[in-house]
Design a protein around this motif. Sequence first.
Motif, PDB file in Angstrom:
ATOM      1  N   TYR A 239       0.834  -1.202   0.000  1.00 52.85           N
ATOM      2  CA  TYR A 239       0.000   0.000   0.000  1.00 52.85           C
ATOM      3  C   TYR A 239       0.867   1.250   0.000  1.00 52.85           C
ATOM      4  CZ  TYR A 239      -2.223   3.891   2.480  1.00 52.85           C
ATOM      5  OH  TYR A 239      -2.631   5.132   2.878  1.00 52.85           O
ATOM      6  N   HIS A 240       1.894   1.257   0.843  1.00 50.92           N
ATOM      7  CA  HIS A 240       2.763   2.430   0.936  1.00 50.92           C
ATOM      8  C   HIS A 240       3.474   2.699  -0.392  1.00 50.92           C
ATOM      9  CE1 HIS A 240       5.745   5.298   2.247  1.00 50.92           C
ATOM     10  NE2 HIS A 240       6.661   4.513   1.722  1.00 50.92           N
ATOM     11  N   ALA A 242       2.586   1.896  -3.311  1.00 49.43           N
ATOM     12  CA  ALA A 242       1.623   2.287  -4.335  1.00 49.43           C
ATOM     13  C   ALA A 242       1.151   3.727  -4.171  1.00 49.43           C
ATOM     14  CB  ALA A 242       0.424   1.340  -4.305  1.00 49.43           C
ATOM     15  N   THR A 243       1.299   4.278  -2.974  1.00 41.68           N
ATOM     16  CA  THR A 243       0.760   5.618  -2.704  1.00 41.68           C
ATOM     17  C   THR A 243       1.820   6.652  -2.360  1.00 41.68           C
ATOM     18  OG1 THR A 243       0.415   5.070  -0.350  1.00 41.68           O
ATOM     19  CG2 THR A 243      -1.421   4.640  -1.872  1.00 41.68           C
ATOM     20  N   CYS A 244       3.085   6.279  -2.382  1.00 36.55           N
ATOM     21  CA  CYS A 244       4.132   7.170  -1.864  1.00 36.55           C
ATOM     22  C   CYS A 244       4.335   8.429  -2.708  1.00 36.55           C
ATOM     23  CB  CYS A 244       5.457   6.425  -1.685  1.00 36.55           C
ATOM     24  SG  CYS A 244       6.199   5.819  -3.210  1.00 36.55           S
ATOM     25  N   GLU A 246       1.685  10.132  -3.956  1.00 37.33           N
ATOM     26  CA  GLU A 246       0.492  10.964  -3.789  1.00 37.33           C
ATOM     27  C   GLU A 246       0.858  12.234  -3.014  1.00 37.33           C
ATOM     28  OE1 GLU A 246      -2.552  10.487  -4.940  1.00 37.33           O
ATOM     29  OE2 GLU A 246      -2.142   8.521  -5.847  1.00 37.33           O
ATOM     30  N   MET A 249       0.090  12.088   0.641  1.00 40.48           N
ATOM     31  CA  MET A 249       1.052  11.324   1.427  1.00 40.48           C
ATOM     32  C   MET A 249       2.328  12.132   1.655  1.00 40.48           C
ATOM     33  SD  MET A 249      -0.446   8.586   2.270  1.00 40.48           S
ATOM     34  CE  MET A 249       0.898   7.583   2.887  1.00 40.48           C
TER      35      MET A 249
END
Length: 263
Positions: A239-240, A242-244, A246, A249
């Motif tokens: 998850y991290h 995949a979203t780092c 954003e 984030m």
Amino acid sequence: MSSIIEFYNQVDEEQRFARNSRAIEWFTTIKILEEQISPPQSILELGAGRGAYALHYAALGHAVTALDLTPSNVEVIRQRARERSLVLDAVEGDATDLSPFADASFQHVLMLGPYYHVTDEKARARLLQEAIRVLQPGGLLAIAYINKFSVVPMLVKKLPAYMRQATLKHVMDRGYLKGDDPDNFWIDSYYTTPEEIERTITALKLTIVDHVATDGLSHTIDQEVDALDEQQYELYRSYHLATCRERSMLGISTHGLLLARKD
């Protein structure tokens, strides 16, 4: 500066990254840099600590020079390199003065610690100027920073005694804390925002190629992340990663990593 040397005399990055919550920063940094740097390349790491990153890249076949302010750290890097039969040049030095190195000496420069420990604005400018000077055209500069927006949640969770008006003002308005400040919860430290560091780097005529949240919230919710079982942790790590990138984030992550190329 003496407080920084004293602190890092006692900190071993390899042991710090052994915790799942802190390893998020390690995994993310390595993955993002892998996308930009393929061996064999020449790499200068500024503020190399006890060599967690420097030894990793030497093992991959890069020509690594590891520079650190703390003499004992330099000796640890040399010893670990010998133990692992790695070719690595470890030297003692101040990252704001790279005069021992000629212009355009390295294909890449990693600054994964010094930027957030230089509280003086002029010294921080020298730090960046020197890194750019020794970087080859087309080379990559990687800068790790601490996001000022992450400080208050961290204090609430871990150090509520420092939830003081003066501490918050120093971080949010002044942008730094000195080791001898009575309201300081750490050592000399500089805090910025994703937008501020992007403006700083763009003004230096570098091209930003990537910008990621290296640990997201894992530094703040470390006990909860460390309590996850293996399967849960893998899900969290996925998850991290995949979203780092954003922006939301980046806005709350404790550490950020900005990659810029010298044109």
